[in-house]
Design an enzyme around this catalytic site. Structure first.
Site, PDB file in Angstrom:
ATOM      1  N   ASP A 227       0.831  -1.218   0.000  1.00 38.01           N
ATOM      2  CA  ASP A 227       0.000   0.000   0.000  1.00 38.01           C
ATOM      3  C   ASP A 227       0.862   1.263   0.000  1.00 38.01           C
ATOM      4  OD1 ASP A 227       0.443   0.727   2.959  1.00 38.01           O
ATOM      5  OD2 ASP A 227      -0.317  -1.318   3.056  1.00 38.01           O
TER       6      ASP A 227
ATOM      7  N   GLY B 125       9.546 -12.018  -1.586  1.00 40.72           N
ATOM      8  CA  GLY B 125      10.555 -11.428  -0.704  1.00 40.72           C
ATOM      9  C   GLY B 125      11.469 -12.466  -0.085  1.00 40.72           C
TER      10      GLY B 125
ATOM     11  N   ASP C 179       7.023  -5.771   6.266  1.00 43.81           N
ATOM     12  CA  ASP C 179       5.620  -5.342   6.342  1.00 43.81           C
ATOM     13  C   ASP C 179       4.776  -6.361   5.590  1.00 43.81           C
ATOM     14  OD1 ASP C 179       3.234  -4.062   6.511  1.00 43.81           O
ATOM     15  OD2 ASP C 179       3.794  -2.334   5.283  1.00 43.81           O
ATOM     16  N   GLY C 180       4.757  -7.574   6.130  1.00 46.57           N
ATOM     17  CA  GLY C 180       4.048  -8.656   5.447  1.00 46.57           C
ATOM     18  C   GLY C 180       2.645  -8.832   5.978  1.00 46.57           C
ATOM     19  N   SER C 181       1.875  -9.708   5.312  1.00 46.82           N
ATOM     20  CA  SER C 181       0.559 -10.038   5.865  1.00 46.82           C
ATOM     21  C   SER C 181       0.716 -11.150   6.900  1.00 46.82           C
ATOM     22  CB  SER C 181      -0.450 -10.362   4.763  1.00 46.82           C
ATOM     23  OG  SER C 181       0.170 -10.866   3.634  1.00 46.82           O
ATOM     24  N   ASP C 182      -0.405 -11.648   7.380  1.00 45.78           N
ATOM     25  CA  ASP C 182      -0.360 -12.610   8.491  1.00 45.78           C
ATOM     26  C   ASP C 182       0.410 -13.875   8.093  1.00 45.78           C
ATOM     27  OD1 ASP C 182      -2.131 -11.021  10.214  1.00 45.78           O
ATOM     28  OD2 ASP C 182      -3.587 -11.418   8.641  1.00 45.78           O
TER      29      ASP C 182
HETATM   30  N1  SPD Z   1      -3.744  -8.761  10.214  1.00 51.30           N
HETATM   31  C1  SPD Z   1      -3.044  -7.682   9.586  1.00 51.30           C
HETATM   32  C2  SPD Z   1      -1.595  -7.920   9.431  1.00 51.30           C
HETATM   33  C3  SPD Z   1      -0.864  -6.689   9.016  1.00 51.30           C
HETATM   34  C4  SPD Z   1      -0.226  -6.839   7.725  1.00 51.30           C
HETATM   35  N2  SPD Z   1       0.393  -5.692   7.161  1.00 51.30           N
HETATM   36  C5  SPD Z   1      -0.479  -4.643   6.797  1.00 51.30           C
HETATM   37  C6  SPD Z   1       0.070  -3.832   5.688  1.00 51.30           C
HETATM   38  C7  SPD Z   1       0.073  -2.386   5.991  1.00 51.30           C
HETATM   39  N3  SPD Z   1       1.043  -1.705   5.203  1.00 51.30           N
END
Ligand code: SPD
Length: 282
Positions: free
Chosen positions: A86, A138, A159-162
């Site tokens: 983002d 990555g 800055d990854g997701s879960d």
């Molecule tokens: N459950 C949300 C985990 C957060 C992941 N990263 C969010 C991206 C914001 N730049």
């Protein structure tokens, strides 16, 4: 009829927002991607039906994943961001004039394209000449960089997701070992490390895993109402840098234009509630 968008975590926790309209709904080769305009949180991004960021609280996340590290590391010329599609994280990194080069490696081009179009309020300086954006995995990228002995980074931000699906490996030992090889000896790694309430086991496992690769790995805490339980953690890992010894002048400069970060918050964020101390002891 009222329209709601819910993140259901683990089949046990649900956080929903009432939606005014959907701005984008798509499926990339990796995940479903949604941007919705909500009644209370402004525009918000969800991946695989999990909330990622919203206009209302994105500053909490992005300022706090960046500034504790960028005000504590001695040198901050070269910064690597893994994920962060983002753009909020690189926006905050680029606020530091000492930063000369930022490389962002994001898995999913659709996320970047969709956020550029539908989240303009994030005001990401995508055209800053110091920023390079690459698309790819990555985990593989970092391993190749480590194996090829590329120029080391001063700070690496994850800055990854879960930690499920393609992101799982971003929270495991082999990845941290590669990251360490890509850092200067005085370097700092910061990662988002989930909620100590909603994902207590994941949180504790990730912090303990970081501690096997770095001499110091300290979680710190930030309220992020969009995420399960609202209490979120990041972790600061380094062999030589103490996040409590930050550069006051650098922090004061960032503080003037920040929505969440300030020097008091920086100090307070590293205080550990007793239940967290216990989680990390066991
Ligand atoms: N459950 C949300 C985990 C957060 C992941 N990263 C969010 C991206 C914001 N730049």
């Amino acid at each position: 009829m009222a329209l709601w968008f819910d993140e259901i975590y683990n089949g046990k926790i649900r956080f929903g927002l009432r939606v005014k309209r959907s701005l984008f709904q798509g499926k990339s080769e990796f995940q479903s991607v949604d941007v919705v305009e909500t009644e209370e949180f402004g525009r918000a991004l969800a991946l695989e039906d999990a909330w990622m960021t919203s206009e209302r609280d994105e500053a909490h996340y992005h300022e706090m994943i960046v500034h504790p590290a960028l005000t504590s590391a001695k040198r901050i010329e070269r910064v690597l961001v893994i994920g962060g599609g983002d753009g909020g994280t690189v926006r905050e990194v680029l606020r530091h004039p000492e930063v000369k080069h930022v490389n962002m490696v994001e898995l999913d081009k659709m996320v970047v394209d969709v956020c550029k179009e539908h989240l303009p309020s994030f005001k990401v300086p995508w055209n800053d000449p110091r920023l390079n954006v690459e698309f790819g995995d990555g985990i593989a990228w970092l391993k190749n960089y480590a194996d090829g002995k590329g120029t080391p980074y001063d700070v690496i931000i994850i800055d990854g997701s879960d930690p499920v699906g393609p992101a799982e490996g971003l929270y495991a030992s082999p990845f941290y070992e590669s990251a360490k090889k890509c850092l200067t000896p005085e370097g700092v790694l910061v990662s988002q490390t989930e909620s100590p309430i909603a994902m207590a086991e994941d949180f504790a496992r990730i912090v303990k895993t970081l501690r096997t690769s770095f001499k110091r790995a300290e979680p710190y805490f930030v309220p992020i109402p969009l995420y399960p339980s609202g209490m979120w953690s990041f972790s600061f890992a380094s062999d030589h840098v103490d996040p409590r010894n930050f550069d006051e002048a650098r922090a004061a400069r960032i503080e003037t234009d920040a929505r969440y970060y300030n020097r008091d918050i920086h100090r307070a964020a590293f205080a550990q509630p007793s239940f967290v101390q216990k989680l990390l002891r066991s």
